[in-house]
Design a protein around this motif. Structure first.
Motif, PDB file in Angstrom:
ATOM      1  N   GLY A  44       0.711  -1.282   0.181  1.00  0.00           N
ATOM      2  CA  GLY A  44       0.100  -0.012  -0.012  1.00  0.00           C
ATOM      3  C   GLY A  44       0.851   1.230  -0.021  1.00  0.00           C
ATOM      4  O   GLY A  44       0.987   2.155   0.818  1.00  0.00           O
ATOM      5  N   CYS A  45       1.967   1.242  -0.941  1.00  0.00           N
ATOM      6  CA  CYS A  45       3.016   2.351  -0.914  1.00  0.00           C
ATOM      7  C   CYS A  45       2.322   3.792  -1.336  1.00  0.00           C
ATOM      8  O   CYS A  45       3.016   4.727  -1.128  1.00  0.00           O
ATOM      9  CB  CYS A  45       4.202   1.982  -1.590  1.00  0.00           C
ATOM     10  N   GLY A  46       1.198   3.765  -2.036  1.00  0.00           N
ATOM     11  CA  GLY A  46       0.481   5.028  -2.403  1.00  0.00           C
ATOM     12  C   GLY A  46       1.649   5.816  -3.173  1.00  0.00           C
ATOM     13  O   GLY A  46       2.297   5.570  -4.348  1.00  0.00           O
ATOM     14  N   GLU A  47       1.807   7.147  -2.648  1.00  0.00           N
ATOM     15  CA  GLU A  47       2.717   7.871  -3.769  1.00  0.00           C
ATOM     16  C   GLU A  47       4.333   7.632  -3.432  1.00  0.00           C
ATOM     17  O   GLU A  47       5.086   8.255  -4.003  1.00  0.00           O
ATOM     18  CB  GLU A  47       2.625   9.396  -3.349  1.00  0.00           C
ATOM     19  N   GLY A  48       4.536   6.878  -2.704  1.00  0.00           N
ATOM     20  CA  GLY A  48       5.924   6.392  -2.238  1.00  0.00           C
ATOM     21  C   GLY A  48       6.674   7.338  -1.110  1.00  0.00           C
ATOM     22  O   GLY A  48       7.994   7.038  -1.120  1.00  0.00           O
ATOM     23  N   GLY A  49       6.154   8.132  -0.436  1.00  0.00           N
ATOM     24  CA  GLY A  49       6.486   8.921   0.383  1.00  0.00           C
ATOM     25  C   GLY A  49       7.432   8.007   1.694  1.00  0.00           C
ATOM     26  O   GLY A  49       8.492   8.585   2.098  1.00  0.00           O
ATOM     27  N   CYS A  61      14.368  -1.104  -2.404  1.00  0.00           N
ATOM     28  CA  CYS A  61      13.003  -1.080  -2.041  1.00  0.00           C
ATOM     29  C   CYS A  61      12.134  -1.632  -3.197  1.00  0.00           C
ATOM     30  O   CYS A  61      12.240  -1.386  -4.482  1.00  0.00           O
ATOM     31  CB  CYS A  61      12.723   0.172  -1.835  1.00  0.00           C
ATOM     32  N   VAL A  62      10.855  -2.105  -2.702  1.00  0.00           N
ATOM     33  CA  VAL A  62       9.733  -2.385  -3.748  1.00  0.00           C
ATOM     34  C   VAL A  62       8.498  -2.029  -2.929  1.00  0.00           C
ATOM     35  O   VAL A  62       8.436  -2.048  -1.944  1.00  0.00           O
ATOM     36  CB  VAL A  62       9.650  -4.047  -3.736  1.00  0.00           C
ATOM     37  N   GLY A  63       7.762  -1.161  -3.843  1.00  0.00           N
ATOM     38  CA  GLY A  63       6.617  -0.664  -3.363  1.00  0.00           C
ATOM     39  C   GLY A  63       5.457  -1.025  -4.248  1.00  0.00           C
ATOM     40  O   GLY A  63       5.407  -1.381  -5.536  1.00  0.00           O
ATOM     41  N   VAL A  64       4.304  -1.739  -3.581  1.00  0.00           N
ATOM     42  CA  VAL A  64       3.238  -2.252  -4.413  1.00  0.00           C
ATOM     43  C   VAL A  64       1.918  -1.752  -3.846  1.00  0.00           C
ATOM     44  O   VAL A  64       1.688  -1.414  -2.618  1.00  0.00           O
ATOM     45  CB  VAL A  64       3.441  -3.937  -3.972  1.00  0.00           C
ATOM     46  N   ASP A  65       1.068  -1.375  -4.656  1.00  0.00           N
ATOM     47  CA  ASP A  65      -0.292  -0.781  -4.506  1.00  0.00           C
ATOM     48  C   ASP A  65      -1.109  -1.406  -5.516  1.00  0.00           C
ATOM     49  O   ASP A  65      -0.837  -1.726  -6.750  1.00  0.00           O
ATOM     50  CB  ASP A  65       0.044   0.417  -4.466  1.00  0.00           C
TER      51      ASP A  65
END
Length: 265
Positions: A44-49, A61-65
């Protein structure tokens, strides 16, 4: 009264960055003092902030949404990190077989910041994430307990009065929905608030799920005043008083935010 950061993605991103740098990272560093080189995923990384300070400290890093548009925003804000290969952003469900196939036993830290309270079947996802952790891995959670004054996220209401009323989300579902309609809330807001009512999670239920899924709690912190309220309401963060934090159930009503680190037994 919809708050400004609900409408401004750039402002929302910067608030996430500041909150992560000032509060989330110091909390996680109690378990991982040296973050450089660690593999970090945010669900649930959203905008990545939230991930931005981890990237600045040398994490992979890995961001998933689930929402492709939010992944697009994160990509626009963090393009240099994506281009260098330090960050991978994915619009996907972590339950997907190919996601597990790619990332099984990969992450030293998994982050769910203001996410678990929006996820159905929370015990299932807590258990599932064991498969994504490295041997030394831990999971960070930060969330507002359901029974706290604004645990229903009613601050997103467009009606100023409703957005400020504490505990209104604890009304029986039909009555709560009726009040929202009576005060002129639009259908999209009502749907969002009803979804949160279905998925909101208490301190006690969270800790019960963690125990049943075979984790130990390694760090825990309760806040009387949520650190993010600095941006929402102009008030400074304040940790919960020890005697209140020690009283099960009662603490849920007076604690606006909790942080946890957990690891498999």
């Amino acid at each position: 009264m919809s708050l400004e950061h609900h409408k401004d993605a750039r402002l929302r991103y910067q608030q996430q960055v500041d909150n992560s740098r000032d509060y989330v990272i110091p909390f996680i560093q109690q378990e991982f003092p040296d973050l450089k080189g660690l593999r970090v995923m945010e669900v649930g990384c959203g905008e990545g902030g939230v991930l931005t300070p981890f990237l600045e400290m040398g994490c992979q890093c890995v961001g998933v949404d689930l929402v492709p548009y939010r992944i697009e925003l994160a990509t626009s804000f963090l393009e240099p990190h994506v281009a260098s290969g330090q960050l991978k952003l994915i619009a996907k469900n972590i339950y997907d077989v190919d996601f597990l196939g790619e990332f099984r036993n990969s992450f030293d830290i998994i982050i769910l910041k203001d996410a678990i309270e929006h996820i159905p079947d929370q015990e299932k996802i807590i258990g599932h994430m064991k498969q994504l952790l490295s041997p030394k891995g831990q999971i960070y959670f930060g969330f507002p307990p359901w029974y706290m004054p604004h645990g229903g996220h009613q601050q997103i209401c467009r009606n100023k009065f409703l957005s400020m009323v504490p505990y209104i989300h604890l009304l029986p579902r039909p009555l709560y929905k009726g009040v929202l309609k009576a005060f002129g809330e639009k259908q999209d807001v009502i749907i969002d608030l009803m979804e949160v009512k279905d998925t909101g999670i208490s301190i006690e239920r969270f800790e019960r799920y963690v125990k049943r899924q075979g984790y130990n709690i390694t760090q825990r912190r309760f806040y009387l005043i949520n650190p993010i309220y600095k941006y929402k309401f102009g008030v400074s963060a304040k940790k919960q008083f020890g005697p209140i934090a020690a009283i099960p159930y009662f603490r849920d009503f007076l604690t606006t935010c909790v942080y946890y680190m957990i690891k498999p037994q």
